[in-house]
Design a protein around this motif. Sequence first.
Motif, mmCIF file in Angstrom:
data_model
loop_
_atom_site.group_PDB
_atom_site.id
_atom_site.type_symbol
_atom_site.label_atom_id
_atom_site.label_comp_id
_atom_site.label_asym_id
_atom_site.label_seq_id
_atom_site.Cartn_x
_atom_site.Cartn_y
_atom_site.Cartn_z
ATOM 1 N N UNK A 121 0.837 -1.211 0.000
ATOM 2 C CA UNK A 121 0.000 0.000 0.000
ATOM 3 C C UNK A 121 0.868 1.256 0.000
ATOM 4 N N UNK A 122 2.005 1.206 0.670
ATOM 5 C CA UNK A 122 2.922 2.356 0.671
ATOM 6 C C UNK A 122 3.432 2.612 -0.746
ATOM 7 N N UNK A 123 3.737 1.544 -1.454
ATOM 8 C CA UNK A 123 4.218 1.688 -2.830
ATOM 9 C C UNK A 123 3.142 2.289 -3.725
ATOM 10 N N UNK A 124 1.914 1.892 -3.517
ATOM 11 C CA UNK A 124 0.801 2.449 -4.304
ATOM 12 C C UNK A 124 0.595 3.921 -3.950
ATOM 13 N N UNK A 125 0.710 4.255 -2.671
ATOM 14 C CA UNK A 125 0.590 5.651 -2.251
ATOM 15 C C UNK A 125 1.668 6.526 -2.853
ATOM 16 N N UNK A 126 2.902 6.040 -2.859
ATOM 17 C CA UNK A 126 4.023 6.775 -3.458
ATOM 18 C C UNK A 126 3.754 6.983 -4.945
ATOM 19 N N UNK A 127 3.315 5.932 -5.623
ATOM 20 C CA UNK A 127 3.052 6.025 -7.066
ATOM 21 C C UNK A 127 1.932 7.020 -7.353
ATOM 22 N N UNK A 128 0.895 7.018 -6.519
ATOM 23 C CA UNK A 128 -0.215 7.963 -6.713
ATOM 24 C C UNK A 128 0.256 9.404 -6.564
ATOM 25 N N UNK A 129 0.968 9.681 -5.487
ATOM 26 C CA UNK A 129 1.448 11.049 -5.259
ATOM 27 C C UNK A 129 2.393 11.482 -6.380
ATOM 28 N N UNK A 130 3.193 10.555 -6.896
ATOM 29 C CA UNK A 130 4.089 10.865 -8.004
ATOM 30 C C UNK A 130 3.288 11.172 -9.267
ATOM 31 N N UNK A 131 2.196 10.425 -9.498
ATOM 32 C CA UNK A 131 1.348 10.693 -10.668
ATOM 33 C C UNK A 131 0.729 12.084 -10.586
ATOM 34 N N UNK A 132 0.282 12.473 -9.399
ATOM 35 C CA UNK A 132 -0.288 13.810 -9.228
ATOM 36 C C UNK A 132 0.785 14.866 -9.488
ATOM 37 N N UNK A 133 1.972 14.650 -8.929
ATOM 38 C CA UNK A 133 3.077 15.590 -9.150
ATOM 39 C C UNK A 133 3.437 15.678 -10.639
ATOM 40 N N UNK A 134 3.492 14.532 -11.306
ATOM 41 C CA UNK A 134 3.827 14.524 -12.735
ATOM 42 C C UNK A 134 2.749 15.221 -13.566
ATOM 43 N N UNK A 135 1.496 15.047 -13.178
ATOM 44 C CA UNK A 135 0.407 15.747 -13.875
ATOM 45 C C UNK A 135 0.589 17.259 -13.714
#
Length: 194
Positions: A121-135
């Motif tokens: 779940x931590x890995x998914x959270x990191x990936x989500x926040x990175x996707x928002x940042x990349x957007x």
Amino acid sequence: MAPSLLPTRDRIVSAAAKLFYSEGIRAVSVDAVAEKAGVTKRTLYYHFASKDDLIAAYLDMRDHPNLALFKRWFSETEGDVADKVRGVFYNLAGSARHPRWKGCGFLRTSAELANMPGHPAMKIGVAHKKRVEDWLYGVFEAAGLEPQARTLARQTILLLDGSFAVVLLHRDPSYMETAGEAAHSLIRLAGLLE
């Protein structure tokens, strides 16, 4: 689609999402999720090897809809890029005024799992926040805000996530609006430096 018509796996994740978001992942047992989903514990474990896998599925389910909502709020707000980003914060503040609002599920889960950085779940959270940042980076880049686009994206994420935390603490959504004003100012300033 009515919950009883959802495929079993989706029904379990939906039940887990409601319970995890409202009560927290540690407070909710697998038995409670199975009961809410209307399945046996054995059926739940047929679809998920562990509670950790279920927690990861809960966050994974939130990933794309959350980012899609940010994008929608951005596109629906009139004005330039600074106005549109502020619009995302103002819409979040509106959501935070709802009595059932409990903050960012990704941040709340990461707080509960802070001592488990390798948790799925931590890995998914990191990936989500990175996707928002990349957007956000893409938004700022498209607006011609290079070379500050990456820094602006990070600053906006910090304001966003910080506002989630402070609003949860104080139960005052105006903090999110204040963070939106700060993001607006940073973006405008970056535009002036071009």
